[in-house]
Design an enzyme around this catalytic site. Structure first.
Site, PDB file in Angstrom:
ATOM      1  N   PHE A 402       1.686  -5.915  -0.185  1.00 40.72           N
ATOM      2  CA  PHE A 402       0.718  -5.069  -1.405  1.00 40.72           C
ATOM      3  C   PHE A 402       1.850  -3.562  -1.323  1.00 40.72           C
ATOM      4  O   PHE A 402       3.428  -3.850  -0.739  1.00 40.72           O
ATOM      5  CB  PHE A 402      -0.031  -4.102  -0.462  1.00 40.72           C
ATOM      6  CG  PHE A 402      -0.008  -3.900   1.714  1.00 40.72           C
ATOM      7  CD1 PHE A 402      -1.014  -2.955   2.194  1.00 40.72           C
ATOM      8  CD2 PHE A 402       1.209  -3.224   1.702  1.00 40.72           C
ATOM      9  CE1 PHE A 402      -1.392  -2.862   3.313  1.00 40.72           C
ATOM     10  CE2 PHE A 402       1.082  -2.506   3.003  1.00 40.72           C
ATOM     11  CZ  PHE A 402      -0.078  -3.237   3.737  1.00 40.72           C
ATOM     12  N   GLU A 403       1.730  -2.076  -1.857  1.00 35.95           N
ATOM     13  CA  GLU A 403       2.142  -1.189  -2.617  1.00 35.95           C
ATOM     14  C   GLU A 403       3.714  -1.327  -3.612  1.00 35.95           C
ATOM     15  O   GLU A 403       4.949  -0.982  -3.039  1.00 35.95           O
ATOM     16  CB  GLU A 403       2.648  -0.828  -1.112  1.00 35.95           C
ATOM     17  CG  GLU A 403       2.373  -0.150  -0.420  1.00 35.95           C
ATOM     18  CD  GLU A 403       1.277   1.123  -0.563  1.00 35.95           C
ATOM     19  OE1 GLU A 403       1.608   1.066  -1.909  1.00 35.95           O
ATOM     20  OE2 GLU A 403       0.445   1.749   0.104  1.00 35.95           O
TER      21      GLU A 403
END
Length: 593
Positions: A402-403
């Site tokens: 994620f990110e």
């Protein structure tokens, strides 16, 4: 405590930096240390006693503890004082994020709320939006969530299908779509939602849970971070007042990507905290566990693991606090009450987009290494839930996804650098051309290094030259088609990551010698020496692979000859240094800087 002057994003690859220009953990102010202690006390007193309940995903308990953190000011560090926050420097907010990680998934719930959930309004909200939402977000009266990912669009964020249509009377937008994997969705009150106005203009909206048509899907059954809520957000003809449009129509990509920059940096901070926890659990276990009549910490291969875990964490920590210092200077001039605050914020955050991606990739992979070695030290017990290292191992895996996946970030790192150079923001091409002339006349020489870290400084300078040589060759060969050569871009990214990591550790240790004296900084010297030596060898191999992918025949032979001269390096007894580092970690039973 801030750096003295602004440093251009990406300039580390072509310029030399004085150690006085960076921020290091060893120079924290008394106020910053108190903030760190307050966070540690909160985690120990409020969260550790209910850890198991939170890990089983208790909405009520998580919200209760978020509000307790809000009362202590731990959620308002990045919110200006005018809007109910503390308006602290980025080093202070970094300390809060790092110390919160011992609370496992709760740290993620808090991080998503204060970071990607609240910061869009801090940096891009108008005065009315800030007055309405920020005080309640800082106190956790309202909980925030960030909604970008969709079932069919993850890394390709701009491929989102959620739509927003302005009503005929111009009073509201009608939003439709589904957002996927939304942290805090199960109990959030405010959602930062991205949708395309009229199906084309990517824009951002503040959506409230109580708005008609907002619903939450079931919790995802996750491998790790089990104590955090992760659900879909479903929007069915949701009427969002025009007052809840964040910034302007069509500016959503600037908000999304700049908030992700901050998110990537904060993720790296969390990785530092978790790595320190893993070292502590592993060192204590290694001292307690006996085999063949002696503690396993006395066996050199176990010590080697602890040393390497400690070295990697030292470098990660050096990088994130250096980056915190960059942001403190870069955001210092933003006027949060100004009408153009959005443009000011976007420009200030985007300056360090490249560094944020570097932090994210290095720290997420660094934590995976540390957690994996921690499990190995624990042996069979590391594979059981009885020991905390098992949870750290599972929880760490999501950080590379994620990110923005690490693969996407690796493409962004050199891509961003080249774009900055093309815009004239960095003299990258001029430096590369100048270097090409120097390299043709380069002669191999036997250099003598007598002072601490002189050799490491030389290797760092050589690593920068290696990047310029390989990068210039890539640009010349592929030109506009370079973005299609993902393997080459990934290797160039890894060289840049290595350079930033080497330099961060080197500058930190040089500054420590200046502040503390050589004796107190000796462990830092040992760790920096080992890391720089090993990372330089890795960079040399990456460069060799990259050149071989681009050239053949006499041209390749010429380039490899130049590379050989640049990578001439004496041998270092890393076995002895790692044993010395391990003894300190084993004695302290924790991370030792």
């Amino acid at each position: 405590m801030t750096t003295k002057s602004k440093v251009l994003g990406g300039s580390f690859i072509i310029d030399d930096l004085d150690f006085n220009a960076i921020v290091i953990p060893e120079e924290l102010t008394e106020e910053q240390r108190m903030i760190a202690e307050t966070t540690e006390d909160f985690v120990a007193g409020e969260l550790e006693p209910v850890d198991e309940q939170i890990e089983k995903l208790s909405y009520e308990l998580t919200v209760e503890k978020l509000r307790k953190a809000g009362e202590l000011g731990l959620l308002g560090a990045d919110v200006p004082e005018a809007y109910g926050g503390l308006g602290l420097d980025k080093v202070s907010s970094t300390l809060i994020s790092e110390k919160m990680t011992k609370a496992s998934a709760f740290a993620l719930s808090a991080g998503a709320h204060v970071g990607i959930g609240t910061l869009p309004i801090v940096y891009f909200g108008n005065e009315a939006q800030k007055q309405k939402y920020l005080p309640k977000l800082a106190s956790a009266e309202l909980i925030a969530a960030y909604c970008l990912t969709e079932p069919s669009s993850g890394s390709d964020a701009l491929g989102a299908k959620a739509t927003a249509v302005l009503s005929e009377d111009g009073s509201h937008y009608v939003l439709n779509g589904t957002k996927q994997f939304i942290t805090n969705a199960g109990f959030a009150d405010v959602f930062i939602v991205y949708a395309k106005v009229n199906g084309t203009d990517f824009s951002t909206f503040i959506v409230e849970r109580t708005m008609e048509g907002v619903s939450i899907g079931p919790e995802e059954k996750k491998m790790g971070i089990k104590g955090s809520s992760t659900c879909p957000l479903i929007l069915e003809d949701v009427k969002v007042p025009v007052e809840n449009l964040l910034w302007e129509v069509g500016k959503g990509h600037l908000i999304a990507f700049n908030i992700l920059n901050i998110g990537r940096y904060k993720l790296a901070v969390g990785c530092v905290g978790s790595a320190k926890d893993a070292i502590e659990y592993s060192a204590k276990y290694a001292n307690e566990r006996t085999q063949f009549g002696r503690p396993i910490s006395s066996f050199p291969l176990v010590g080697k693991k602890l040393a390497e875990m400690n070295i990697r964490t030292y470098v990660m920590e050096s990088m994130v606090y250096r980056t915190a210092g960059l942001f403190d200077v870069g955001l210092a001039d933003v006027d949060y009450a100004a009408a153009d605050v959005g443009y000011q914020s976007a420009k200030a955050i985007a300056e360090y987009q490249l560094e944020c991606s570097i932090n994210k990739v290095f720290a997420s992979e660094g934590l995976d290494f540390v957690a994996d070695e921690g499990v190995q030290i624990h042996g069979g017990y590391g594979f059981t839930q009885e020991y905390r290292i098992e949870r750290i191992y599972r929880d760490s895996r999501i950080n590379r996804i994620f990110e923005g996946t690490n693969e996407i970030n690796r493409l962004l790192i050199p891509g961003t650098l080249i774009k900055r150079a093309m815009k004239g923001e960095l003299p990258l091409l001029q430096k590369a051309m100048k270097l090409q002339n120097e390299l043709m006349e380069l002669r191999a020489s036997s250099l003598q290094f007598e002072q601490p870290l002189e050799l490491e400084a030389h290797l760092l300078a050589s690593a920068k030259k290696i990047f310029l040589m390989a990068g210039a060759s890539a640009v010349q060969k592929y030109q506009t088609k370079l973005e299609q050569e993902q393997e080459v871009l990934s290797n160039l990214a890894d060289i840049m990551i290595g350079v930033f990591a080497m330099e961060s550790a080197l500058l930190r240790t040089q500054k420590r010698i200046s502040l503390q004296g050589g004796a107190k900084a000796q462990l830092g010297v040992d760790m920096t020496s080992v890391f720089v030596q090993e990372e330089f060898s890795r960079i040399a191999e990456l460069a060799k692979e990259t050149l071989a992918a681009m050239e053949t025949g006499d041209m390749l032979k010429t380039q490899l000859s130049v590379l050989k001269k640049l990578t001439k390096n004496g041998a270092l007894d890393t076995v002895k240094l790692k044993r010395r580092i391990a003894s300190r970690v084993i004695e302290a039973e924790r991370y030792v800087p």
